[in-house]
Scaffold this active site. Structure first.
Site, PDB file in Angstrom:
ATOM      1  CG  ASP A 378      -0.389  -0.219   2.520  1.00 34.02           C
ATOM      2  OD1 ASP A 378       0.847  -0.298   2.624  1.00 34.02           O
ATOM      3  OD2 ASP A 378      -1.158  -0.346   3.498  1.00 34.02           O
ATOM      4  CG  HIS A 382       0.539   6.805  -0.311  1.00 32.91           C
ATOM      5  ND1 HIS A 382      -0.502   7.280   0.460  1.00 32.91           N
ATOM      6  CD2 HIS A 382       1.417   7.836  -0.401  1.00 32.91           C
ATOM      7  CE1 HIS A 382      -0.262   8.527   0.814  1.00 32.91           C
ATOM      8  NE2 HIS A 382       0.908   8.891   0.297  1.00 32.91           N
ATOM      9  CD  GLU A 383       5.070   7.817  -1.366  1.00 29.21           C
ATOM     10  OE1 GLU A 383       5.207   8.802  -2.112  1.00 29.21           O
ATOM     11  OE2 GLU A 383       4.787   7.914  -0.164  1.00 29.21           O
ATOM     12  CG  HIS A 386       1.868  11.096  -3.926  1.00 22.73           C
ATOM     13  ND1 HIS A 386       0.905  12.021  -3.576  1.00 22.73           N
ATOM     14  CD2 HIS A 386       2.297  10.559  -2.759  1.00 22.73           C
ATOM     15  CE1 HIS A 386       0.757  12.041  -2.262  1.00 22.73           C
ATOM     16  NE2 HIS A 386       1.591  11.159  -1.748  1.00 22.73           N
ATOM     17  CE1 TYR A 397       1.378  15.922  -0.887  1.00 21.84           C
ATOM     18  CE2 TYR A 397       3.247  17.069   0.092  1.00 21.84           C
ATOM     19  CZ  TYR A 397       2.412  15.965   0.025  1.00 21.84           C
ATOM     20  OH  TYR A 397       2.623  14.905   0.872  1.00 21.84           O
ATOM     21  CD  GLU A 406       0.188  12.557   1.493  1.00 23.80           C
ATOM     22  OE1 GLU A 406       0.040  11.462   2.078  1.00 23.80           O
ATOM     23  OE2 GLU A 406       1.146  12.807   0.746  1.00 23.80           O
ATOM     24  CG  ASP A 417      -2.765  -4.214   1.352  1.00 24.80           C
ATOM     25  OD1 ASP A 417      -3.465  -5.227   1.525  1.00 24.80           O
ATOM     26  OD2 ASP A 417      -1.946  -3.797   2.186  1.00 24.80           O
ATOM     27  CG  ASP A 420      -5.288  -3.895   7.001  1.00 30.70           C
ATOM     28  OD1 ASP A 420      -4.966  -2.817   6.469  1.00 30.70           O
ATOM     29  OD2 ASP A 420      -4.464  -4.785   7.252  1.00 30.70           O
ATOM     30  CD  GLU A 425      -1.436  -2.839   6.616  1.00 26.49           C
ATOM     31  OE1 GLU A 425      -1.851  -3.659   5.769  1.00 26.49           O
ATOM     32  OE2 GLU A 425      -1.486  -1.605   6.464  1.00 26.49           O
ATOM     33  CB  VAL A 432       4.707  -2.423  17.938  1.00 26.85           C
ATOM     34  CG1 VAL A 432       3.297  -2.257  18.497  1.00 26.85           C
ATOM     35  CG2 VAL A 432       5.748  -1.913  18.918  1.00 26.85           C
ATOM     36  CG  ASP A 465       1.655  17.942   7.053  1.00 27.80           C
ATOM     37  OD1 ASP A 465       2.494  17.518   6.245  1.00 27.80           O
ATOM     38  OD2 ASP A 465       0.550  17.406   7.247  1.00 27.80           O
ATOM     39  CG  HIS A 470       1.456  13.976   5.444  1.00 23.02           C
ATOM     40  ND1 HIS A 470       2.304  14.985   5.037  1.00 23.02           N
ATOM     41  CD2 HIS A 470       1.717  12.911   4.647  1.00 23.02           C
ATOM     42  CE1 HIS A 470       3.063  14.537   4.053  1.00 23.02           C
ATOM     43  NE2 HIS A 470       2.724  13.282   3.791  1.00 23.02           N
TER      44      HIS A 470
END
Length: 543
Positions: A378, A382-383, A386, A397, A406, A417, A420, A425, A432, A465, A470
């Site tokens: 993902d 995502h990239e 862009h 942007y 974004e 993907d 979920d 992730e 973690v 930002d 974001h």
């Protein structure tokens, strides 16, 4: 500053007219057949000195549109609404007919034949020849002439732009060769004379773009005053994303490789495109080795630890290509078969992945916050989205258009993907489990707003930002979540792709995106689906 927009439904009447700015009304003229119909839905931009529509939908006039001349006639008869003379202030750039049989007239707003930067007006005509929608940036307060004189040429503007940034041109201008001898250039330079709209002023300037992956990633957008060479605006708009998860998972993948001189390369020439998918190893150099070194193997089995990040980058780039090609017949990110170049092992402990304007780069992470960022499909989707946005809607942007930039990347990351609603992730905090960078279903879980009541009005600076691109993307992300749950992914992805490639323009706001998605749903599936999309955006406070 949560909203500067309002929607005027049924605002055009023969008796009262449409009130614009100072209160002057639109009255019927010589040819009422070309006038806006009373049922037109008009969204107005409240932030400009003289209000003009940003999105109009519905059956707009009784006259049919068969040519540019008909569109010009429509604009002329409704000049009090659009505040534009089509002969001198709008330049037709393209006419295209889509798979639905709709024809789209794409105009460039100009001042004295010079394009107003990052602006577009589109007239959408249905199969019956009726105008279904008009949207874009009309700039009603633009002057008829610009005060400045052009004293600089393009080369001088480029020199001024390079002087503005802390990078030497020689450091960025690096050439590489592919296995079959094709040359790659790390540096892309563009310089275009434009009219820059900024803070109510219109300035003659060169829009200079400097894109490179070394010595540090750069996608510089610089506006140089065409008269005196001063810098009007400068920003490095590298599109970045940091992911989440467990890193490269050790799963087996089938790869398209290239064989030459007894060596196999991560170099894919099998896709239905004029370009190639090429993957490099930056070797953690970051400064003088991008795109980098070819990832090779003598036995065509890329199994070493060093190769794993490259395997994922290469495989997922192909997967994203396949997604856009199979679903939308889009040939690479630009629609014209451009090379998809990726470099892994970028820099040292680099906690990011980025589209830098002409290629992808992936860091290894620091092993604690992130692991190899190419390990998340993902993030790759995502990239590369862009890149699709850069060659279609060109969403600026910053502020709401940047948050949409974004969000659309997150949405298409989900479409690729869809296991979920979490973003990145697979590579975030490898020690973690269960956490992520963002959640589309619950943006507040990762400190993003999910409703306009919580919109964060941040400064348009790097520290802010760029107006919260974001952060505030959580609002359109939640609207996408509601949309997909309501109508399903198959309809939603068609609607989102159509909105991105047909209706959105550079400075589209959340309200404009809502209208673009509703109109796309209406085009594709009719009013029931369009109403579901509207409800999804109503749920996040965008009207």
């Amino acid at each position: 500053m949560k909203q500067h927009w309002k929607t005027v439904a049924g605002a055009v009447t023969l008796s009262a007219g449409l009130l614009i700015g100072s209160g002057a009304s639109v009255n019927a003229e010589a040819d009422p057949a070309w006038k806006l119909k009373p049922e037109a839905n008009i969204q107005m931009d409240q932030s400009v000195l003289e209000q003009a529509p940003s999105f109009i939908s519905g059956k707009l006039s009784t006259q049919k549109i068969n040519s540019k001349q008909d569109v010009d006639k429509f604009f002329k008869e409704n000049k009090d609404v659009f505040k534009k003379n089509p002969k001198s202030q709008l330049e037709l750039k393209d006419v295209k007919t889509d798979e639905l049989g709709m024809t789209h007239y794409v105009y460039q707003p100009v001042v004295h034949n010079v394009p107003i930067d990052q602006s577009r007006v589109i007239v959408h005509v249905d199969q019956q020849g009726e105008i279904a929608a008009i949207n874009g940036e009309f700039h009603p307060d633009a002057p008829e002439k610009i005060k400045q004189q052009r004293e600089l040429n393009k080369k001088e503007a480029l020199d001024a732009a390079w002087s503005q940034i802390d990078v030497e041109r020689s450091e960025a201008d690096v050439k590489k060769k592919s296995p079959e001898g094709k040359s790659f250039n790390n540096l892309t330079e563009k310089s275009e004379l434009v009219v820059l709209p900024q803070d109510g002023e219109y300035t003659l300037a060169y829009h200079v773009q400097l894109q490179f992956a070394e010595p540090t990633p750069g996608n510089w957008q610089i506006w140089v005053n065409a008269e005196d060479g001063s810098i009007e605006k400068a920003m490095n708009k590298v599109h970045e994303a940091t992911g989440s998860g467990t890193g490269v998972l050790g799963d087996q993948k089938s790869l398209n490789t290239y064989y030459a001189n007894s060596t196999y390369y991560l170099y894919d020439v099998t896709k239905p495109m004029s370009g190639v998918i090429a993957t490099y190893d930056n070797n953690n150099g970051g400064q003088y080795s991008l795109p980098g070194y070819y990832v090779t193997d003598s036995g065509n089995t890329f199994y070493s630890e060093r190769q794993k990040a490259a395997v994922d980058a290469h495989y997922y780039a192909g997967e994203v290509f396949d997604y856009y090609y199979d679903n939308f017949n889009r040939e690479s990110y630009d629609g014209n078969g451009a090379d998809i170049v990726s470099s892994v092992h970028f820099g040292s402990n680099y906690n990011n992945a980025a589209w830098v304007g002409n290629q992808m780069i992936y860091g290894d992470g620091d092993g604690s916050t992130f692991t190899y960022l190419s390990g998340a499909d993902d993030i790759v989707a995502h990239e590369l989205t862009h890149a699709v946005t850069d060659t279609t809607a060109e969403l600026v942007y910053e502020n709401q258009s940047g948050a949409l930039n974004e969000s659309f990347s997150d949405v298409f990351g989900y479409f690729v993907d869809n296991e979920d609603w979490l973003m990145g992730e697979d590579v975030y905090t490898p020690g973690v489990t269960g956490d992520a960078l963002r959640s589309m279903s619950n943006p507040t879980q990762y400190d993003q707003p999910a409703h306009m009541d919580d919109y964060q009005d941040l400064p348009n600076t790097e520290q802010g930002d760029w107006g919260g691109v974001h952060i505030n993307s959580g609002i359109p992300n939640k609207a996408a979540y509601y949309t997909i749950n309501s109508i399903g992914q198959s309809k939603a992805e068609e609607i989102y792709y159509r909105a991105l490639t047909v209706y959105l323009t550079p400075n589209s706001t959340f309200s404009d995106a809502r209208q673009a998605l509703i109109q796309s749903a209406q085009d594709l599936y009719g009013s029931t689906t369009a109403n579901s999309v509207a409800s999804a955006w109503n749920n996040v406070g965008v009207y």
